[in-house]
Motif scaffolding. Structure first.
Motif, PDB file in Angstrom:
ATOM      1  N   GLU A   1      81.364 -56.687  -4.663  1.00  0.00           N
ATOM      2  CA  GLU A   1      81.879 -57.688  -3.762  1.00  0.00           C
ATOM      3  C   GLU A   1      82.790 -58.647  -4.518  1.00  0.00           C
ATOM      4  O   GLU A   1      82.490 -59.056  -5.623  1.00  0.00           O
ATOM      5  CB  GLU A   1      80.710 -58.461  -3.152  1.00  0.00           C
ATOM      6  CG  GLU A   1      81.114 -59.497  -2.159  1.00  0.00           C
ATOM      7  CD  GLU A   1      79.915 -60.164  -1.532  1.00  0.00           C
ATOM      8  OE1 GLU A   1      79.565 -59.801  -0.409  1.00  0.00           O
ATOM      9  OE2 GLU A   1      79.343 -61.034  -2.187  1.00  0.00           O
ATOM     10  N   THR A   2      83.910 -59.004  -3.922  1.00  0.00           N
ATOM     11  CA  THR A   2      84.785 -60.027  -4.461  1.00  0.00           C
ATOM     12  C   THR A   2      84.184 -61.361  -4.047  1.00  0.00           C
ATOM     13  O   THR A   2      83.940 -61.585  -2.864  1.00  0.00           O
ATOM     14  CB  THR A   2      86.199 -59.866  -3.883  1.00  0.00           C
ATOM     15  OG1 THR A   2      86.671 -58.554  -4.200  1.00  0.00           O
ATOM     16  CG2 THR A   2      87.145 -60.890  -4.448  1.00  0.00           C
ATOM     17  N   ALA A   3      83.929 -62.254  -5.007  1.00  0.00           N
ATOM     18  CA  ALA A   3      83.224 -63.491  -4.666  1.00  0.00           C
ATOM     19  C   ALA A   3      83.703 -64.674  -5.492  1.00  0.00           C
ATOM     20  O   ALA A   3      84.142 -64.516  -6.628  1.00  0.00           O
ATOM     21  CB  ALA A   3      81.720 -63.310  -4.871  1.00  0.00           C
ATOM     22  N   TRP A   4      83.597 -65.841  -4.872  1.00  0.00           N
ATOM     23  CA  TRP A   4      83.878 -67.105  -5.546  1.00  0.00           C
ATOM     24  C   TRP A   4      82.629 -67.958  -5.448  1.00  0.00           C
ATOM     25  O   TRP A   4      81.942 -67.962  -4.436  1.00  0.00           O
ATOM     26  CB  TRP A   4      85.036 -67.836  -4.860  1.00  0.00           C
ATOM     27  CG  TRP A   4      86.341 -67.152  -5.039  1.00  0.00           C
ATOM     28  CD1 TRP A   4      87.251 -67.364  -6.035  1.00  0.00           C
ATOM     29  CD2 TRP A   4      86.906 -66.132  -4.204  1.00  0.00           C
ATOM     30  NE1 TRP A   4      88.334 -66.526  -5.865  1.00  0.00           N
ATOM     31  CE2 TRP A   4      88.148 -65.763  -4.744  1.00  0.00           C
ATOM     32  CE3 TRP A   4      86.473 -65.484  -3.051  1.00  0.00           C
ATOM     33  CZ2 TRP A   4      88.962 -64.790  -4.186  1.00  0.00           C
ATOM     34  CZ3 TRP A   4      87.276 -64.519  -2.486  1.00  0.00           C
ATOM     35  CH2 TRP A   4      88.511 -64.189  -3.059  1.00  0.00           C
ATOM     36  N   HIS A   5      82.340 -68.702  -6.513  1.00  0.00           N
ATOM     37  CA  HIS A   5      81.196 -69.608  -6.547  1.00  0.00           C
ATOM     38  C   HIS A   5      81.741 -71.027  -6.441  1.00  0.00           C
ATOM     39  O   HIS A   5      82.516 -71.464  -7.286  1.00  0.00           O
ATOM     40  CB  HIS A   5      80.399 -69.435  -7.842  1.00  0.00           C
ATOM     41  CG  HIS A   5      79.731 -68.101  -7.923  1.00  0.00           C
ATOM     42  ND1 HIS A   5      78.406 -67.932  -7.634  1.00  0.00           N
ATOM     43  CD2 HIS A   5      80.205 -66.876  -8.221  1.00  0.00           C
ATOM     44  CE1 HIS A   5      78.090 -66.652  -7.767  1.00  0.00           C
ATOM     45  NE2 HIS A   5      79.179 -65.993  -8.121  1.00  0.00           N
ATOM     46  N   VAL A   6      81.339 -71.722  -5.391  1.00  0.00           N
ATOM     47  CA  VAL A   6      81.741 -73.106  -5.172  1.00  0.00           C
ATOM     48  C   VAL A   6      80.591 -73.961  -5.687  1.00  0.00           C
ATOM     49  O   VAL A   6      79.493 -73.935  -5.132  1.00  0.00           O
ATOM     50  CB  VAL A   6      82.016 -73.382  -3.673  1.00  0.00           C
ATOM     51  CG1 VAL A   6      82.430 -74.829  -3.464  1.00  0.00           C
ATOM     52  CG2 VAL A   6      83.071 -72.423  -3.142  1.00  0.00           C
ATOM     53  N   HIS A   7      80.848 -74.700  -6.758  1.00  0.00           N
ATOM     54  CA  HIS A   7      79.814 -75.512  -7.399  1.00  0.00           C
ATOM     55  C   HIS A   7      79.830 -76.912  -6.786  1.00  0.00           C
ATOM     56  O   HIS A   7      80.856 -77.586  -6.791  1.00  0.00           O
ATOM     57  CB  HIS A   7      80.054 -75.583  -8.907  1.00  0.00           C
ATOM     58  CG  HIS A   7      80.152 -74.227  -9.540  1.00  0.00           C
ATOM     59  ND1 HIS A   7      79.043 -73.488  -9.871  1.00  0.00           N
ATOM     60  CD2 HIS A   7      81.221 -73.464  -9.853  1.00  0.00           C
ATOM     61  CE1 HIS A   7      79.428 -72.336 -10.388  1.00  0.00           C
ATOM     62  NE2 HIS A   7      80.749 -72.295 -10.390  1.00  0.00           N
ATOM     63  N   THR A   8      78.679 -77.321  -6.247  1.00  0.00           N
ATOM     64  CA  THR A   8      78.513 -78.636  -5.651  1.00  0.00           C
ATOM     65  C   THR A   8      77.290 -79.297  -6.279  1.00  0.00           C
ATOM     66  O   THR A   8      76.457 -78.609  -6.875  1.00  0.00           O
ATOM     67  CB  THR A   8      78.305 -78.536  -4.125  1.00  0.00           C
ATOM     68  OG1 THR A   8      77.038 -77.936  -3.877  1.00  0.00           O
ATOM     69  CG2 THR A   8      79.408 -77.734  -3.445  1.00  0.00           C
ATOM     70  N   PRO A   9      77.152 -80.606  -6.141  1.00  0.00           N
ATOM     71  CA  PRO A   9      75.942 -81.261  -6.665  1.00  0.00           C
ATOM     72  C   PRO A   9      74.666 -80.739  -6.012  1.00  0.00           C
ATOM     73  O   PRO A   9      73.606 -80.744  -6.618  1.00  0.00           O
ATOM     74  CB  PRO A   9      76.168 -82.741  -6.319  1.00  0.00           C
ATOM     75  CG  PRO A   9      77.627 -82.893  -6.164  1.00  0.00           C
ATOM     76  CD  PRO A   9      78.129 -81.573  -5.643  1.00  0.00           C
TER      77      PRO A   9
END
Length: 167
Positions: free
Chosen positions: A101-109
């Motif tokens: 899977e093509t994926a992006w990780h969005v880092h939030t608090p």
């Protein structure tokens, strides 16, 4: 693991862009499938016909992957922009290469949001996962309803998520 950690450290604050995520594994799968399909032409049309079939099939498959990746990247960027505009805090957006899977990780608090899907145009699917709960939909449907999707995900992740963490 070291490479993933060092790449996260260099992107400490979100710069406003989502990194490209062209997936070499998907491209390899396209080329191998094109080679197998083209090899069927050897007994009937010879090597020249097989070479032409390989070029057409692999070129078409690579183009479809690039278009799918572009669509998923644009959807990810649209979601993150809308979340930031609504007041969500984004620390960084990094790409991932786990699985097919093509994926992006969005880092939030409040935790990590994984946005991705299958990046192959006719079957492009968008998936969003947060705290182990995910949802998948057709990329075209997500694109048509991006405002409503971003709003509902914002409520679930940033408003309800932060309320449950403080409780």
């Amino acid at each position: 693991m070291q490479l993933e950690q060092s790449s996260r450290e260099t992107t400490g604050n979100w710069s406003g862009t989502v990194p490209s995520a062209i997936d070499v594994r998907v491209l390899g799968l396209v080329v191998v499938t094109a080679a197998l399909a083209a090899s069927i032409n050897v007994p009937y049309g010879g090597l020249a016909m097989a070479a032409v079939a390989f070029a057409l099939l692999s070129g078409g498959g690579i183009a479809l992957h690039l278009l799918g990746e572009r669509k998923l990247r644009r959807l990810t960027d649209d979601l993150v922009e809308r979340w930031v505009a609504a007041g969500g805090e984004i620390e960084a957006v990094t790409r991932s290469s786990a699985g097919m899977e093509t994926a992006w990780h969005v880092h939030t608090p409040g935790g990590e949001i994984v946005i991705g899907g299958v990046a192959l145009v006719p079957i492009t699917q968008l998936s969003v996962e947060w705290q182990g709960i995910g949802d998948t939909m057709a990329a075209g449907e997500a694109e048509a309803n991006i405002d409503r999707l971003a709003e509902s995900l914002y409520r679930e992740i940033f408003e309800l998520g932060s309320a449950t963490q403080h409780a």
